[in-house]
Design a protein around this motif. Structure first.
Motif, PDB file in Angstrom:
ATOM      1  N   TYR B  19       0.835  -1.197   0.000  1.00  0.00           N
ATOM      2  CA  TYR B  19       0.000   0.000   0.000  1.00  0.00           C
ATOM      3  C   TYR B  19       0.875   1.256   0.000  1.00  0.00           C
ATOM      4  O   TYR B  19       0.663   2.178  -0.793  1.00  0.00           O
ATOM      5  N   GLY B  20       1.865   1.253   0.884  1.00  0.00           N
ATOM      6  CA  GLY B  20       2.751   2.407   0.971  1.00  0.00           C
ATOM      7  C   GLY B  20       3.491   2.653  -0.326  1.00  0.00           C
ATOM      8  O   GLY B  20       3.625   3.785  -0.784  1.00  0.00           O
ATOM      9  N   LEU B  21       3.946   1.569  -0.931  1.00  0.00           N
ATOM     10  CA  LEU B  21       4.700   1.686  -2.186  1.00  0.00           C
ATOM     11  C   LEU B  21       3.849   2.342  -3.266  1.00  0.00           C
ATOM     12  O   LEU B  21       4.342   3.137  -4.067  1.00  0.00           O
ATOM     13  N   LEU B  22       2.545   1.987  -3.263  1.00  0.00           N
ATOM     14  CA  LEU B  22       1.689   2.498  -4.328  1.00  0.00           C
ATOM     15  C   LEU B  22       1.213   3.912  -4.067  1.00  0.00           C
ATOM     16  O   LEU B  22       0.896   4.642  -5.008  1.00  0.00           O
ATOM     17  N   THR B  23       1.119   4.321  -2.771  1.00  0.00           N
ATOM     18  CA  THR B  23       0.504   5.618  -2.502  1.00  0.00           C
ATOM     19  C   THR B  23       1.500   6.699  -2.102  1.00  0.00           C
ATOM     20  O   THR B  23       1.247   7.871  -2.337  1.00  0.00           O
ATOM     21  N   ARG B  24       2.637   6.326  -1.476  1.00  0.00           N
ATOM     22  CA  ARG B  24       3.549   7.345  -0.983  1.00  0.00           C
ATOM     23  C   ARG B  24       4.325   7.995  -2.117  1.00  0.00           C
ATOM     24  O   ARG B  24       4.688   7.325  -3.087  1.00  0.00           O
ATOM     25  N   ARG B  25       4.607   9.290  -1.968  1.00  0.00           N
ATOM     26  CA  ARG B  25       5.350   9.999  -2.999  1.00  0.00           C
ATOM     27  C   ARG B  25       6.764  10.347  -2.559  1.00  0.00           C
ATOM     28  O   ARG B  25       7.615  10.661  -3.368  1.00  0.00           O
ATOM     29  N   GLN B  26       7.014  10.346  -1.246  1.00  0.00           N
ATOM     30  CA  GLN B  26       8.355  10.636  -0.759  1.00  0.00           C
ATOM     31  C   GLN B  26       9.248   9.424  -0.959  1.00  0.00           C
ATOM     32  O   GLN B  26       8.875   8.308  -0.590  1.00  0.00           O
ATOM     33  N   ALA B  27      10.408   9.638  -1.530  1.00  0.00           N
ATOM     34  CA  ALA B  27      11.302   8.516  -1.827  1.00  0.00           C
ATOM     35  C   ALA B  27      11.628   7.716  -0.567  1.00  0.00           C
ATOM     36  O   ALA B  27      11.643   6.486  -0.590  1.00  0.00           O
ATOM     37  N   VAL B  28      11.845   8.432   0.567  1.00  0.00           N
ATOM     38  CA  VAL B  28      12.200   7.720   1.796  1.00  0.00           C
ATOM     39  C   VAL B  28      11.035   6.856   2.267  1.00  0.00           C
ATOM     40  O   VAL B  28      11.221   5.718   2.699  1.00  0.00           O
ATOM     41  N   ALA B  29       9.801   7.374   2.146  1.00  0.00           N
ATOM     42  CA  ALA B  29       8.636   6.595   2.565  1.00  0.00           C
ATOM     43  C   ALA B  29       8.477   5.345   1.696  1.00  0.00           C
ATOM     44  O   ALA B  29       8.131   4.271   2.188  1.00  0.00           O
ATOM     45  N   VAL B  30       8.744   5.494   0.396  1.00  0.00           N
ATOM     46  CA  VAL B  30       8.659   4.335  -0.498  1.00  0.00           C
ATOM     47  C   VAL B  30       9.702   3.304  -0.089  1.00  0.00           C
ATOM     48  O   VAL B  30       9.435   2.095  -0.047  1.00  0.00           O
ATOM     49  N   LEU B  31      10.888   3.800   0.259  1.00  0.00           N
ATOM     50  CA  LEU B  31      11.970   2.908   0.693  1.00  0.00           C
ATOM     51  C   LEU B  31      11.552   2.147   1.949  1.00  0.00           C
ATOM     52  O   LEU B  31      11.731   0.925   2.054  1.00  0.00           O
ATOM     53  N   VAL B  32      10.940   2.873   2.900  1.00  0.00           N
ATOM     54  CA  VAL B  32      10.471   2.223   4.128  1.00  0.00           C
ATOM     55  C   VAL B  32       9.434   1.153   3.799  1.00  0.00           C
ATOM     56  O   VAL B  32       9.458   0.045   4.360  1.00  0.00           O
ATOM     57  N   SER B  33       8.542   1.446   2.852  1.00  0.00           N
ATOM     58  CA  SER B  33       7.512   0.480   2.475  1.00  0.00           C
ATOM     59  C   SER B  33       8.130  -0.799   1.936  1.00  0.00           C
ATOM     60  O   SER B  33       7.710  -1.907   2.276  1.00  0.00           O
ATOM     61  N   VAL B  34       9.145  -0.631   1.070  1.00  0.00           N
ATOM     62  CA  VAL B  34       9.801  -1.809   0.507  1.00  0.00           C
ATOM     63  C   VAL B  34      10.444  -2.631   1.616  1.00  0.00           C
ATOM     64  O   VAL B  34      10.366  -3.863   1.635  1.00  0.00           O
ATOM     65  N   GLU B  35      11.044  -1.929   2.594  1.00  0.00           N
ATOM     66  CA  GLU B  35      11.678  -2.656   3.698  1.00  0.00           C
ATOM     67  C   GLU B  35      10.653  -3.396   4.545  1.00  0.00           C
ATOM     68  O   GLU B  35      10.914  -4.491   5.033  1.00  0.00           O
ATOM     69  N   LEU B  36       9.467  -2.787   4.711  1.00  0.00           N
ATOM     70  CA  LEU B  36       8.393  -3.483   5.432  1.00  0.00           C
ATOM     71  C   LEU B  36       8.077  -4.809   4.750  1.00  0.00           C
ATOM     72  O   LEU B  36       7.910  -5.839   5.405  1.00  0.00           O
ATOM     73  N   MET B  37       7.998  -4.767   3.412  1.00  0.00           N
ATOM     74  CA  MET B  37       7.684  -5.993   2.671  1.00  0.00           C
ATOM     75  C   MET B  37       8.753  -7.047   2.897  1.00  0.00           C
ATOM     76  O   MET B  37       8.458  -8.220   3.130  1.00  0.00           O
ATOM     77  N   ALA B  38      10.015  -6.623   2.810  1.00  0.00           N
ATOM     78  CA  ALA B  38      11.110  -7.584   2.983  1.00  0.00           C
ATOM     79  C   ALA B  38      11.084  -8.171   4.384  1.00  0.00           C
ATOM     80  O   ALA B  38      11.286  -9.375   4.574  1.00  0.00           O
ATOM     81  N   ASN B  39      10.771  -7.316   5.386  1.00  0.00           N
ATOM     82  CA  ASN B  39      10.777  -7.821   6.745  1.00  0.00           C
ATOM     83  C   ASN B  39       9.579  -8.702   7.044  1.00  0.00           C
ATOM     84  O   ASN B  39       9.657  -9.591   7.891  1.00  0.00           O
ATOM     85  N   ALA B  40       8.470  -8.470   6.329  1.00  0.00           N
ATOM     86  CA  ALA B  40       7.343  -9.394   6.458  1.00  0.00           C
ATOM     87  C   ALA B  40       7.783 -10.792   6.037  1.00  0.00           C
ATOM     88  O   ALA B  40       7.473 -11.788   6.696  1.00  0.00           O
ATOM     89  N   ALA B  41       8.530 -10.861   4.951  1.00  0.00           N
ATOM     90  CA  ALA B  41       9.036 -12.155   4.485  1.00  0.00           C
ATOM     91  C   ALA B  41       9.977 -12.769   5.514  1.00  0.00           C
ATOM     92  O   ALA B  41       9.890 -13.961   5.816  1.00  0.00           O
ATOM     93  N   ASN B  42      10.832 -11.945   6.110  1.00  0.00           N
ATOM     94  CA  ASN B  42      11.743 -12.456   7.140  1.00  0.00           C
ATOM     95  C   ASN B  42      10.979 -13.023   8.321  1.00  0.00           C
ATOM     96  O   ASN B  42      11.322 -14.088   8.846  1.00  0.00           O
ATOM     97  N   LEU B  43       9.937 -12.307   8.732  1.00  0.00           N
ATOM     98  CA  LEU B  43       9.113 -12.749   9.856  1.00  0.00           C
ATOM     99  C   LEU B  43       8.505 -14.113   9.544  1.00  0.00           C
ATOM    100  O   LEU B  43       8.488 -15.023  10.372  1.00  0.00           O
ATOM    101  N   CYS B  44       8.046 -14.247   8.320  1.00  0.00           N
ATOM    102  CA  CYS B  44       7.458 -15.498   7.838  1.00  0.00           C
ATOM    103  C   CYS B  44       8.479 -16.633   7.960  1.00  0.00           C
ATOM    104  O   CYS B  44       8.170 -17.725   8.440  1.00  0.00           O
ATOM    105  N   PHE B  45       9.700 -16.345   7.511  1.00  0.00           N
ATOM    106  CA  PHE B  45      10.757 -17.356   7.573  1.00  0.00           C
ATOM    107  C   PHE B  45      11.005 -17.775   9.018  1.00  0.00           C
ATOM    108  O   PHE B  45      11.058 -18.961   9.339  1.00  0.00           O
ATOM    109  N   VAL B  46      11.149 -16.795   9.895  1.00  0.00           N
ATOM    110  CA  VAL B  46      11.480 -17.105  11.291  1.00  0.00           C
ATOM    111  C   VAL B  46      10.332 -17.858  11.951  1.00  0.00           C
ATOM    112  O   VAL B  46      10.554 -18.854  12.666  1.00  0.00           O
TER     113      VAL B  46
END
Lengths: 520, 99
Positions: B19-46
């Motif tokens: 959601y953040g990736l699609l709606t946020r316009r600030q580059a840093v916010a988009v970066l944070v959104s991508v990191e959220l996605m990656a960490n969701a995957a990490n959480l899944c793994f753990v």
């Protein structure tokens, strides 16, 4: 020792990149690293060939199932290293001409190449992700290399955000696969996924588990396919491609559009074939070739149609690289088919090598035509270029003909083999669409030739004149040798590609049974 | 925490990231959104690693963490590059190359 030998094609660029960093740090003035970097890449390619000749050691247990070093990966390693070598030569000419010659570019190329090799050798989701990120991080930095330029900044940020989005999707896809199978290695995942239907009928609880597992594995497949589609620039995930290619330094564009694409396609074909297998045995996840067929049609058509409307040659080459991704996808789609699949897979490898040398050459010729301050070469800039500079014009002609697919250049045979494989697999409509698309693409490639040979420059317009660079000349000559050599004896090269995949497909069933206990 | 709880959290984080990736316009916010996605995957793994009593998933998560850190480092450098070039870090401002 066995381990070092097996990994040598990957270790050479890795260690070499470290040495290059040291060289750069202790060097008095910038420049001069292009030749060592190119030699490094060509050594890695030679090492891959030597390993191929010597026979890949059969005992690969030292790799613990993380990497699959076989003839497929060696073929792709050699392709990647050749492309990387030519790209570093192009960088040597381009960066110096455009006053960008800072030494860190060369270790970045070498690290990316190591990542690309890791990517195509991966046989575990961990290595797939590791290779993908190692390759991409270097390329992101190389895209933003022209520091003062807004375009370069924009291109690199766009490429970075979508690339890391794709990586996150890939990671989540592997997490789902791990969740349902308990394995991260391809063979282990495939074993659990494919074993599912056999004991399904036993009791209701097991049946529900199987259904859930196949649903989640389809979701995981979608995530992985989307991530890979981003990386290879397939429609509808291609939005970043033209901007990133145009904004990047041209030598980076050569690397991105050939080497990164070849690595991503190699890894894509491997992971799909190894994890989801052929269409018949993959159960409910069998739909991936059919799904990819739509992606392929969209990719070819959109790439070609938009390329028709371009006025900048660099942007045209970006769209053409999208169209070529569509042709390669045809081979990937035909690869899981029983019987004819091996030749289809071989045609993919052949195409990747052919496209790497043709595209490297075309971008090299474009670099040659652009002096400092007059870089973005449009069709109009090239008016009369070949008449004023016959040799440089001829180089451009050769590579564009290869991209169009005119015999006896390699581009013709690459397309021919892929389309034949598509026909053999029974996808007649797809093959027809590919032929029509190929005919359409002739319009914009030949448009450049018409400008170069038959048009006079507008009065007062700046004349494109080739820059003088030994590096670029050597790069173009290397690419030209391969374009002609592979075009004159294509069967021999196809046999090599067939040998590359023959070993892999023959080993796949035994790997599936033996791989289970290789899981760490 | 139960497996279902972990997975719900992971799915929520992942969706939030998209959601953040699609709606946020600030580059840093988009970066944070991508990191959220990656960490969701990490959480899944753990989570699944613990559920299955198998450390492979955790090992993979550690590798993935290190890689995402490297990714963020490159990403922030590129955001600074964008700021120097445009004086702003909104991704929609950067449209030099629109046709």
């Amino acid at each position: 020792m066995n381990l070092v030998l097996l990994l040598s094609p990957i270790l050479i660029p890795t260690v070499g990149a470290l040495v290059l960093m040291m060289l750069d740090a202790f060097q008095k003035e910038d420049g001069g690293l292009a030749m060592p970097t190119a030699l490094l890449h060509f050594t890695a390619a030679a090492m891959a060939l030597a390993l191929w000749q010597r026979g890949v050691p059969s005992d690969t247990s030292a790799l613990h199932g993380f990497l699959a070093i076989d003839k497929t990966s060696l073929f792709l390693d050699a392709t990647i290293a050749l492309g990387g070598g030519i790209a570093s030569l192009l960088a040597g000419g381009y960066l110096a001409e455009h006053k960008l010659d800072r030494g860190e570019y060369y270790p970045l190329i070498a690290f990316s190449t190591a990542g690309a090799m890791l990517l195509v050798s991966a046989s575990d989701m961990l290595m797939l992700f590791l290779g993908l990120e190692t390759m991409s991080l270097g390329v992101y930095a190389m895209t933003g290399f022209r520091r003062g330029s807004p375009r370069s900044a924009e291109a690199s940020l766009k490429y970075f955000l979508l690339g890391s989005f794709a990586a996150a999707l890939m990671l989540f896809g592997s997490a789902l696969l791990y969740a349902v199978t308990g394995h991260t290695d391809y063979a282990g995942i495939a074993e659990v996924l494919h074993a599912a239907p056999a004991n399904a009928a036993a009791d209701a609880a097991a049946a529900i588990q199987v259904v859930t597992r196949s649903r989640i594995s389809i979701l995981a497949m979608l995530l992985i396919v989307i991530a890979m589609a981003f990386k290879v620039g397939a429609v509808p995930f291609h939005m970043w491609t033209p901007d990133a290619y145009e904004g990047a330094p041209t030598s980076t564009m050569a690397y991105m559009s050939s080497v990164v694409k070849a690595a991503a396609f190699g890894a894509f074909a491997r992971v799909m074939l190894a994890v989801y297998g052929d269409a018949a045995s993959a159960g409910s996840a069998a739909g991936w070739p059919a799904m990819l067929a739509w992606v392929a049609v969209a990719t070819m058509t959109v790439g070609n149609l938009v390329a028709l409307t371009q006025t900048s040659v660099k942007r045209m080459l970006a769209y053409s690289s999208i169209a070529h991704a569509g042709y390669v996808l045809l081979g990937v789609i035909a690869a899981p088919r029983e019987g004819t699949g091996t030749t289809a897979y071989a045609s993919v490898l052949f195409y990747l090598l052919a496209y790497t040398v043709s595209n490297m050459g075309a971008v090299g010729a474009l670099i040659l035509a652009g002096r400092r301050g007059a870089e973005s070469v449009s069709y109009d800039d090239l008016a009369g270029y070949a008449r004023r500079h016959p040799a440089a014009g001829f180089a451009m002609t050769l590579f564009l003909l290869s991209l169009t697919g005119v015999p006896p250049t390699v581009g013709f045979f690459a397309k021919f083999y892929v389309i034949r494989a598509t026909l053999d697999a029974g996808y007649t409509a797809l093959a027809l669409i590919a032929v029509v698309n190929s005919a359409v693409s002739a319009y914009y490639y030949l448009g450049v030739l018409v400008k170069m040979y038959m048009r006079d420059p507008a009065p007062g317009a700046a004349l494109a004149s080739p820059m003088r660079s030994g590096y670029v000349t050597v790069a173009i000559l290397t690419a030209a040798v391969f374009v002609v050599w592979m075009g004159v004896m294509p069967e021999r090269w196809l046999d090599l590609a067939r040998e590359a995949v023959g070993a892999a497909t023959a080993a796949a069933p035994s790997a599936a049974t033996a791989g289970g206990n290789a899981a760490p | 925490m139960t497996l279902a709880g972990c997975l719900t959290l992971a799915a929520a984080l992942f969706s939030l990231g998209v959601y953040g990736l699609l709606t946020r316009r600030q580059a840093v916010a988009v970066l944070v959104s991508v990191e959220l996605m990656a960490n969701a995957a990490n959480l899944c793994f753990v989570a699944f690693s613990r559920f299955r009593g198998d450390v492979t998933g955790q090992a993979l998560a550690v590798f993935a963490l290190a890689l995402t850190v490297a990714e963020v480092a490159v990403g922030l450098a590129l955001v600074i590059l964008l700021y120097r070039a445009h004086g702003d870090t909104r991704v929609d401002l950067a449209s030099e190359m629109k046709q």
